[in-house]
Design a protein around this motif. Structure first.
Motif, PDB file in Angstrom:
ATOM      1  N   ARG A 308       0.878  -1.173   0.040  1.00 31.65           N
ATOM      2  CA  ARG A 308       0.234  -0.132   0.023  1.00 31.65           C
ATOM      3  C   ARG A 308       0.860   1.379   0.037  1.00 31.65           C
ATOM      4  NH1 ARG A 308      -1.508  -3.754   3.204  1.00 31.65           N
ATOM      5  NH2 ARG A 308      -0.308  -2.999   5.179  1.00 31.65           N
ATOM      6  N   GLY A 309       2.180   1.124  -0.471  1.00 33.59           N
ATOM      7  CA  GLY A 309       2.944   2.374  -0.349  1.00 33.59           C
ATOM      8  C   GLY A 309       3.791   2.127   0.811  1.00 33.59           C
ATOM      9  N   PRO A 310       5.034   3.035   0.763  1.00 35.97           N
ATOM     10  CA  PRO A 310       6.128   2.896   1.965  1.00 35.97           C
ATOM     11  C   PRO A 310       5.537   3.435   3.103  1.00 35.97           C
ATOM     12  CG  PRO A 310       6.853   4.529   0.308  1.00 35.97           C
ATOM     13  CD  PRO A 310       5.532   3.864  -0.447  1.00 35.97           C
ATOM     14  N   ALA A 311       5.651   2.963   4.244  1.00 34.25           N
ATOM     15  CA  ALA A 311       5.375   3.365   5.757  1.00 34.25           C
ATOM     16  C   ALA A 311       6.424   4.030   6.165  1.00 34.25           C
ATOM     17  CB  ALA A 311       4.780   2.214   6.537  1.00 34.25           C
ATOM     18  N   LEU A 312       6.424   5.260   6.624  1.00 34.36           N
ATOM     19  CA  LEU A 312       7.564   6.041   6.994  1.00 34.36           C
ATOM     20  C   LEU A 312       7.133   6.245   8.547  1.00 34.36           C
ATOM     21  CD1 LEU A 312      10.032   7.223   5.724  1.00 34.36           C
ATOM     22  CD2 LEU A 312       8.889   9.379   5.820  1.00 34.36           C
ATOM     23  N   SER A 313       8.352   6.266   9.512  1.00 32.68           N
ATOM     24  CA  SER A 313       8.082   6.264  10.826  1.00 32.68           C
ATOM     25  C   SER A 313       9.305   6.898  11.352  1.00 32.68           C
ATOM     26  CB  SER A 313       7.861   4.918  11.593  1.00 32.68           C
ATOM     27  OG  SER A 313       8.931   3.996  11.487  1.00 32.68           O
ATOM     28  N   VAL A 314       9.179   7.740  12.614  1.00 33.34           N
ATOM     29  CA  VAL A 314      10.227   8.459  13.321  1.00 33.34           C
ATOM     30  C   VAL A 314      10.096   7.541  14.703  1.00 33.34           C
ATOM     31  CG1 VAL A 314      10.846  10.330  14.646  1.00 33.34           C
ATOM     32  CG2 VAL A 314      10.017  10.638  12.335  1.00 33.34           C
ATOM     33  N   GLU A 315      11.349   6.981  15.085  1.00 33.95           N
ATOM     34  CA  GLU A 315      11.416   6.046  16.323  1.00 33.95           C
ATOM     35  C   GLU A 315      12.559   6.494  17.131  1.00 33.95           C
ATOM     36  OE1 GLU A 315      11.033   2.104  15.239  1.00 33.95           O
ATOM     37  OE2 GLU A 315       9.781   2.693  13.313  1.00 33.95           O
ATOM     38  N   ALA A 316      12.208   6.719  18.330  1.00 32.59           N
ATOM     39  CA  ALA A 316      13.138   6.988  19.365  1.00 32.59           C
ATOM     40  C   ALA A 316      13.498   5.798  20.438  1.00 32.59           C
ATOM     41  CB  ALA A 316      12.553   8.323  20.120  1.00 32.59           C
ATOM     42  N   PHE A 317      14.901   5.738  20.780  1.00 30.36           N
ATOM     43  CA  PHE A 317      15.323   4.867  21.323  1.00 30.36           C
ATOM     44  C   PHE A 317      15.995   5.367  22.728  1.00 30.36           C
ATOM     45  CE2 PHE A 317      14.736   3.075  17.384  1.00 30.36           C
ATOM     46  CZ  PHE A 317      14.143   1.672  17.662  1.00 30.36           C
ATOM     47  N   ALA A 318      16.287   4.678  23.898  1.00 30.37           N
ATOM     48  CA  ALA A 318      16.905   5.234  24.875  1.00 30.37           C
ATOM     49  C   ALA A 318      18.332   4.635  24.820  1.00 30.37           C
ATOM     50  CB  ALA A 318      16.198   4.567  26.220  1.00 30.37           C
ATOM     51  N   ALA A 319      19.194   5.051  25.623  1.00 30.86           N
ATOM     52  CA  ALA A 319      20.600   4.692  25.683  1.00 30.86           C
ATOM     53  C   ALA A 319      20.743   3.186  25.820  1.00 30.86           C
ATOM     54  CB  ALA A 319      21.171   5.306  26.601  1.00 30.86           C
ATOM     55  N   ASP A 320      19.918   2.599  26.461  1.00 28.89           N
ATOM     56  CA  ASP A 320      20.159   0.725  26.648  1.00 28.89           C
ATOM     57  C   ASP A 320      19.340   0.214  25.303  1.00 28.89           C
ATOM     58  OD1 ASP A 320      17.341   1.277  27.102  1.00 28.89           O
ATOM     59  OD2 ASP A 320      17.452   0.448  29.120  1.00 28.89           O
ATOM     60  N   GLY A 321      18.894   0.939  24.601  1.00 29.53           N
ATOM     61  CA  GLY A 321      18.401   0.230  23.459  1.00 29.53           C
ATOM     62  C   GLY A 321      16.834   0.173  23.456  1.00 29.53           C
ATOM     63  N   ASP A 322      16.112   0.582  24.617  1.00 31.10           N
ATOM     64  CA  ASP A 322      14.781   0.365  24.804  1.00 31.10           C
ATOM     65  C   ASP A 322      13.972   1.364  23.718  1.00 31.10           C
ATOM     66  OD1 ASP A 322      12.359  -0.544  25.710  1.00 31.10           O
ATOM     67  OD2 ASP A 322      12.340   1.042  27.536  1.00 31.10           O
ATOM     68  N   LEU A 323      13.030   0.859  23.193  1.00 28.33           N
ATOM     69  CA  LEU A 323      12.138   1.751  22.239  1.00 28.33           C
ATOM     70  C   LEU A 323      11.194   2.602  22.903  1.00 28.33           C
ATOM     71  CD1 LEU A 323      10.820   2.458  19.312  1.00 28.33           C
ATOM     72  CD2 LEU A 323       9.531   0.583  19.526  1.00 28.33           C
ATOM     73  N   ILE A 324      11.460   4.059  22.691  1.00 27.14           N
ATOM     74  CA  ILE A 324      10.481   4.665  23.678  1.00 27.14           C
ATOM     75  C   ILE A 324       9.300   5.031  22.835  1.00 27.14           C
ATOM     76  CG2 ILE A 324      10.435   7.242  24.545  1.00 27.14           C
ATOM     77  CD1 ILE A 324      13.577   7.096  24.614  1.00 27.14           C
ATOM     78  N   LEU A 325       9.151   5.364  21.743  1.00 24.98           N
ATOM     79  CA  LEU A 325       8.019   5.576  21.130  1.00 24.98           C
ATOM     80  C   LEU A 325       8.228   5.612  19.468  1.00 24.98           C
ATOM     81  CD1 LEU A 325       6.753   9.525  21.020  1.00 24.98           C
ATOM     82  CD2 LEU A 325       9.040   8.732  21.173  1.00 24.98           C
ATOM     83  N   GLN A 326       7.079   5.592  18.915  1.00 26.24           N
ATOM     84  CA  GLN A 326       7.043   5.678  17.110  1.00 26.24           C
ATOM     85  C   GLN A 326       6.138   6.520  16.820  1.00 26.24           C
ATOM     86  OE1 GLN A 326       6.431   1.123  17.241  1.00 26.24           O
ATOM     87  NE2 GLN A 326       8.038   1.121  15.583  1.00 26.24           N
ATOM     88  N   VAL A 327       6.440   7.154  15.794  1.00 23.12           N
ATOM     89  CA  VAL A 327       5.440   8.113  15.221  1.00 23.12           C
ATOM     90  C   VAL A 327       5.496   7.831  13.677  1.00 23.12           C
ATOM     91  CG1 VAL A 327       4.563  10.591  14.930  1.00 23.12           C
ATOM     92  CG2 VAL A 327       5.940  10.010  16.891  1.00 23.12           C
ATOM     93  N   PHE A 328       4.165   7.619  13.246  1.00 23.34           N
ATOM     94  CA  PHE A 328       3.638   7.401  11.675  1.00 23.34           C
ATOM     95  C   PHE A 328       2.901   8.451  11.271  1.00 23.34           C
ATOM     96  CE2 PHE A 328       5.283   3.165  13.295  1.00 23.34           C
ATOM     97  CZ  PHE A 328       5.533   2.514  12.491  1.00 23.34           C
ATOM     98  N   GLY A 329       2.848   8.469  10.099  1.00 23.70           N
ATOM     99  CA  GLY A 329       1.642   9.170   9.390  1.00 23.70           C
ATOM    100  C   GLY A 329       0.409   8.592   9.564  1.00 23.70           C
ATOM    101  N   TYR A 330      -0.786   9.052   9.497  1.00 25.38           N
ATOM    102  CA  TYR A 330      -1.969   8.404   9.679  1.00 25.38           C
ATOM    103  C   TYR A 330      -2.398   7.686   8.616  1.00 25.38           C
ATOM    104  CZ  TYR A 330      -7.079   7.940  11.076  1.00 25.38           C
ATOM    105  OH  TYR A 330      -8.223   7.696  11.639  1.00 25.38           O
TER     106      TYR A 330
END
Length: 356
Positions: A308-330
């Protein structure tokens, strides 16, 4: 964050005294100061009073979530060590599953992983504004995986029905396992070409984790290995820039915040940002987000090909590699590609070293 020892917790009376001495402290913060599991702080109030009453519940989501559906409108909360998401809605559309389950109601969009739901309680806490009622679920280490708070219009008959159906007043005092450490980034430079080749062949974003697992990598390790055009490392301030851009432009987005037991999703606009010390806050009607900006160590702009087309996201991680949050287009069911979000992403600062 300290890691409590297996089965250990301060004496319940000491936990209750600590709560009385600091009634405004958030449970997680108070538990960390006491080097205790958060669930132990709640369990200390089983049958005790002291302005707070807790009742052990059946923690299985297949039992718990349908009963929460009888509470009408509530506030849903999921957090990890660095970020909290809160949304308002109803638990009406429940899809059970042994390994993964879902709530897909307006305002409450959850992905639930039942094996991590080890303890649960109904909690009634006396506050200056009246009794605050909540259902709180925890993992085996006693860390919260999900919480549900009743609101002014919630159904108190449903609350009593939940407590009657799922209450375990004679349950033994809980024991807690050690907290599982966060998995550091796992990559393999020898498989980088294979990773890029398989990444380019993806037809659905949900194939990503299966792909990297097959290659003995994980999410962050794969981002570091793949490089452009699949994963571009951004400046740490890119999370704030993304949220500010969304608030300024007014188009909706999808924000994912989770832990091992639950992922909660906001799908809609972001209207305002309110920084406060290390916290970056969204305080919108029906949606709150609280992010510890100072704990964001890496941010990645990630592109996954889909039918359905490329899915783009902005993803943030902590220093230990833990995933903090992800933001996608709607995203809509038939479309993953969101040009408005792509245009915003293209304004973000990309760091030159996109491959570790």
């Amino acid at each position: 964050m300290t890691d409590h020892a297996a089965g250990s917790a301060p004496d319940p009376a000491a936990l209750r005294a600590a709560r009385r001495d600091d009634p405004k402290a958030r449970d997680r913060d108070l538990a960390e100061r006491l080097d205790a599991p958060e669930a132990a702080l709640v369990a200390a109030h089983v049958g005790a009073g002291d302005g707070m009453r807790a009742l052990p519940l059946d923690p299985r989501p297949d039992a718990l979530i349908p009963m929460i559906g009888g509470l009408a409108e509530v506030m849903a909360l999921t957090r990890n060590a660095h970020c909290v998401i809160e949304t308002v809605g109803r638990y009406d559309d429940w899809t059970p599953g042994e390994h993964a389950a879902m709530v897909l109601s307006p305002g409450v969009d959850l992905r639930i992983f039942p094996r991590h739901w080890a303890h649960a309680y109904s909690v009634e806490r006396e506050t200056p504004g009246g009794v605050m009622r909540s259902v709180q679920a925890f993992d085996a280490a006693g860390d919260a995986v999900h919480k549900v708070f009743l609101r002014e219009g919630s159904d108190l008959a449903g609350w009593e029905a939940l407590r009657l159906a799922l209450g375990r007043p004679d349950a033994p005092a809980p024991a807690f396992a050690p907290r599982a450490p966060t998995e550091a980034a796992q990559g393999d430079a020898a498989k980088a070409d294979t990773l890029r080749r398989e990444w380019a062949r993806m037809s659905d974003s949900h194939q990503f984790l299966r792909m990297v697992s097959k290659l003995k990598m994980n999410r962050l390790g794969a981002y570091r290995m793949a490089g452009e055009p699949f994963a571009r490392r951004l400046a740490p301030g890119a999370v704030r820039a993304t949220l500010e851009g969304l608030a300024a432009r007014g188009f909706p987005a999808m924000v994912f915040v989770g832990n091992r037991g639950c992922i909660q999703i906001h799908a809609g606009p972001i209207r305002s940002l309110e920084p406060m010390g290390p916290w970056l806050n969204v305080m919108d009607p029906g949606f709150n987000l609280h992010l510890r900006e100072d704990r964001v160590a890496e941010v990645w702009l990630v592109e996954k090909p889909t039918r359905r087309g490329p899915a783009l996201s902005v993803e943030a991680f902590a220093a230990d590699g833990d995933l903090i949050l992800q933001v996608f287009g709607y995203r809509k069911p038939e479309v993953d590609h969101v040009p408005d979000f792509d245009a915003l992403a293209n304004t973000l600062s990309v760091l030159p070293e996109t491959v570790a």
